[in-house]
Design a protein around this motif. Sequence first.
Motif, PDB file in Angstrom:
ATOM      1  N   ARG A   1      -9.233   0.230   3.146  1.00  0.00           N
ATOM      2  CA  ARG A   1      -8.085   1.108   2.913  1.00  0.00           C
ATOM      3  C   ARG A   1      -6.918   0.250   2.464  1.00  0.00           C
ATOM      4  O   ARG A   1      -6.592  -0.741   3.108  1.00  0.00           O
ATOM      5  CB  ARG A   1      -7.701   1.837   4.188  1.00  0.00           C
ATOM      6  CG  ARG A   1      -8.739   2.787   4.672  1.00  0.00           C
ATOM      7  CD  ARG A   1      -8.270   3.473   5.927  1.00  0.00           C
ATOM      8  NE  ARG A   1      -9.346   4.230   6.502  1.00  0.00           N
ATOM      9  CZ  ARG A   1      -9.589   4.334   7.791  1.00  0.00           C
ATOM     10  NH1 ARG A   1      -8.812   3.750   8.653  1.00  0.00           N
ATOM     11  NH2 ARG A   1     -10.609   5.031   8.211  1.00  0.00           N
TER      12      ARG A   1
ATOM     13  N   TYR B   1      -2.881   0.341   1.717  1.00  0.00           N
ATOM     14  CA  TYR B   1      -1.696   1.132   2.039  1.00  0.00           C
ATOM     15  C   TYR B   1      -0.574   0.864   1.044  1.00  0.00           C
ATOM     16  O   TYR B   1      -0.560  -0.159   0.349  1.00  0.00           O
ATOM     17  CB  TYR B   1      -1.227   0.808   3.461  1.00  0.00           C
ATOM     18  CG  TYR B   1      -2.209   1.266   4.504  1.00  0.00           C
ATOM     19  CD1 TYR B   1      -2.188   2.552   5.004  1.00  0.00           C
ATOM     20  CD2 TYR B   1      -3.188   0.395   4.984  1.00  0.00           C
ATOM     21  CE1 TYR B   1      -3.090   2.978   5.958  1.00  0.00           C
ATOM     22  CE2 TYR B   1      -4.100   0.809   5.945  1.00  0.00           C
ATOM     23  CZ  TYR B   1      -4.053   2.100   6.421  1.00  0.00           C
ATOM     24  OH  TYR B   1      -4.956   2.510   7.363  1.00  0.00           O
ATOM     25  N   ASP B   2       0.407   1.772   1.025  1.00  0.00           N
ATOM     26  CA  ASP B   2       1.524   1.652   0.089  1.00  0.00           C
ATOM     27  C   ASP B   2       2.415   0.443   0.363  1.00  0.00           C
ATOM     28  O   ASP B   2       3.163   0.017  -0.506  1.00  0.00           O
ATOM     29  CB  ASP B   2       2.355   2.933   0.059  1.00  0.00           C
ATOM     30  CG  ASP B   2       2.922   3.329   1.407  1.00  0.00           C
ATOM     31  OD1 ASP B   2       2.639   2.649   2.424  1.00  0.00           O
ATOM     32  OD2 ASP B   2       3.661   4.331   1.451  1.00  0.00           O
TER      33      ASP B   2
ATOM     34  N   ARG C   1       3.188   4.352   7.008  1.00  0.00           N
ATOM     35  CA  ARG C   1       2.518   3.889   5.802  1.00  0.00           C
ATOM     36  C   ARG C   1       1.544   4.955   5.338  1.00  0.00           C
ATOM     37  O   ARG C   1       1.017   5.730   6.131  1.00  0.00           O
ATOM     38  CB  ARG C   1       1.818   2.560   6.047  1.00  0.00           C
ATOM     39  CG  ARG C   1       0.777   2.618   7.130  1.00  0.00           C
ATOM     40  CD  ARG C   1       0.197   1.267   7.413  1.00  0.00           C
ATOM     41  NE  ARG C   1      -0.885   1.432   8.382  1.00  0.00           N
ATOM     42  CZ  ARG C   1      -1.726   0.515   8.716  1.00  0.00           C
ATOM     43  NH1 ARG C   1      -1.629  -0.682   8.199  1.00  0.00           N
ATOM     44  NH2 ARG C   1      -2.681   0.748   9.586  1.00  0.00           N
ATOM     45  N   ARG C   2       1.310   4.983   4.041  1.00  0.00           N
ATOM     46  CA  ARG C   2       0.396   5.942   3.443  1.00  0.00           C
ATOM     47  C   ARG C   2      -0.764   5.207   2.808  1.00  0.00           C
ATOM     48  O   ARG C   2      -0.582   4.141   2.227  1.00  0.00           O
ATOM     49  CB  ARG C   2       1.086   6.745   2.331  1.00  0.00           C
ATOM     50  CG  ARG C   2       2.022   7.799   2.776  1.00  0.00           C
ATOM     51  CD  ARG C   2       2.573   8.626   1.604  1.00  0.00           C
ATOM     52  NE  ARG C   2       2.881   7.837   0.420  1.00  0.00           N
ATOM     53  CZ  ARG C   2       2.311   8.007  -0.779  1.00  0.00           C
ATOM     54  NH1 ARG C   2       1.405   8.927  -0.981  1.00  0.00           N
ATOM     55  NH2 ARG C   2       2.651   7.245  -1.805  1.00  0.00           N
ATOM     56  N   VAL C   3      -1.961   5.789   2.907  1.00  0.00           N
ATOM     57  CA  VAL C   3      -3.136   5.240   2.224  1.00  0.00           C
ATOM     58  C   VAL C   3      -3.006   5.601   0.748  1.00  0.00           C
ATOM     59  O   VAL C   3      -2.832   6.759   0.390  1.00  0.00           O
ATOM     60  CB  VAL C   3      -4.443   5.818   2.801  1.00  0.00           C
ATOM     61  CG1 VAL C   3      -5.645   5.348   2.005  1.00  0.00           C
ATOM     62  CG2 VAL C   3      -4.592   5.452   4.265  1.00  0.00           C
TER      63      VAL C   3
END
Length: 75
Positions: free
Chosen positions: A37, A39-40, A6-8
Amino acid sequence: MYETRRRVVRNHTDEILNYFGKCKSCGYPARAESYRRIYDNGEIERLVIASCALPCGWSDQVSPTTMTGPAARIA
């Protein structure tokens, strides 16, 4: 096993102005910030990080201990 990464996609930080805590290293008053945060994949992570108000270098994840609660509403 395949692990999905996962990406922030968004970070949001708020200072906790009524935080009441002390540095775990030197005992001096600490300050705290709330980090969120996103995430995507839609997950949201919330952390409260405190750090020493002096430059001793201490910081850690903490429970948000505040001096005051929410303001009372007068109807």
